[in-house]
Design a protein around this motif. Structure first.
Motif, PDB file in Angstrom:
ATOM      1  N   ASN A 109      39.796  36.644  32.260  1.00  0.00           N
ATOM      2  CA  ASN A 109      40.610  36.577  33.462  1.00  0.00           C
ATOM      3  C   ASN A 109      39.728  36.010  34.568  1.00  0.00           C
ATOM      4  N   SER A 110      39.673  34.709  34.670  1.00  0.00           N
ATOM      5  CA  SER A 110      38.749  34.062  35.598  1.00  0.00           C
ATOM      6  C   SER A 110      39.110  34.314  37.054  1.00  0.00           C
ATOM      7  N   GLU A 111      40.389  34.531  37.360  1.00  0.00           N
ATOM      8  CA  GLU A 111      40.770  34.795  38.746  1.00  0.00           C
ATOM      9  C   GLU A 111      40.176  36.124  39.226  1.00  0.00           C
ATOM     10  N   MET A 112      40.340  37.170  38.418  1.00  0.00           N
ATOM     11  CA  MET A 112      39.791  38.464  38.803  1.00  0.00           C
ATOM     12  C   MET A 112      38.273  38.453  38.741  1.00  0.00           C
ATOM     13  N   ASP A 113      37.698  37.665  37.865  1.00  0.00           N
ATOM     14  CA  ASP A 113      36.257  37.546  37.787  1.00  0.00           C
ATOM     15  C   ASP A 113      35.698  36.946  39.073  1.00  0.00           C
ATOM     16  N   SER A 114      36.350  35.916  39.589  1.00  0.00           N
ATOM     17  CA  SER A 114      35.869  35.293  40.826  1.00  0.00           C
ATOM     18  C   SER A 114      36.053  36.230  42.020  1.00  0.00           C
ATOM     19  N   ILE A 115      37.126  37.019  42.026  1.00  0.00           N
ATOM     20  CA  ILE A 115      37.320  37.986  43.111  1.00  0.00           C
ATOM     21  C   ILE A 115      36.236  39.059  43.052  1.00  0.00           C
ATOM     22  N   GLY A 116      35.904  39.515  41.867  1.00  0.00           N
ATOM     23  CA  GLY A 116      34.852  40.513  41.717  1.00  0.00           C
ATOM     24  C   GLY A 116      33.499  39.999  42.176  1.00  0.00           C
ATOM     25  N   TRP A 117      33.164  38.785  41.799  1.00  0.00           N
ATOM     26  CA  TRP A 117      31.890  38.209  42.246  1.00  0.00           C
ATOM     27  C   TRP A 117      31.872  38.002  43.761  1.00  0.00           C
ATOM     28  N   THR A 118      33.006  37.610  44.336  1.00  0.00           N
ATOM     29  CA  THR A 118      33.077  37.431  45.790  1.00  0.00           C
ATOM     30  C   THR A 118      32.851  38.761  46.506  1.00  0.00           C
ATOM     31  N   MET A 119      33.473  39.818  46.016  1.00  0.00           N
ATOM     32  CA  MET A 119      33.281  41.131  46.633  1.00  0.00           C
ATOM     33  C   MET A 119      31.834  41.592  46.494  1.00  0.00           C
TER      34      MET A 119
END
Length: 72
Positions: A26-36
């Motif tokens: 799930n690349s969308e949630m992965d990018s949100i997690g890294w951003t946070m």
């Protein structure tokens, strides 16, 4: 009906109408997690000296209180 043909307890408990899904990235949630995570790092790095000072002072006061003995 033999013992091999009967469903196991886990299969009995996991009854569902929807078909099972396979795991997928799930690349969308992965990018949100890294951003946070990066935002937290950016916020915490400037606060680290203050956190370290508070930690050292608390340990120093605990040590000094132990040297004085119990309070009456």
């Amino acid at each position: 009906m033999s013992e091999d043909d009967s469903p196991s307890l886990a299969q009995k408990a996991y009854r569902t109408v929807t078909p099972g899904s396979r795991t997928h990235p799930n690349s969308e949630m992965d990018s949100i997690g890294w951003t946070m995570f990066l935002l937290l790092v950016v916020l915490m790095v400037p606060l680290l000296p203050f956190i370290a000072i508070v930690y050292v002072l608390s340990k120093l006061f605990d040590y000094l209180a132990a040297q004085r003995g119990p309070s009456p």
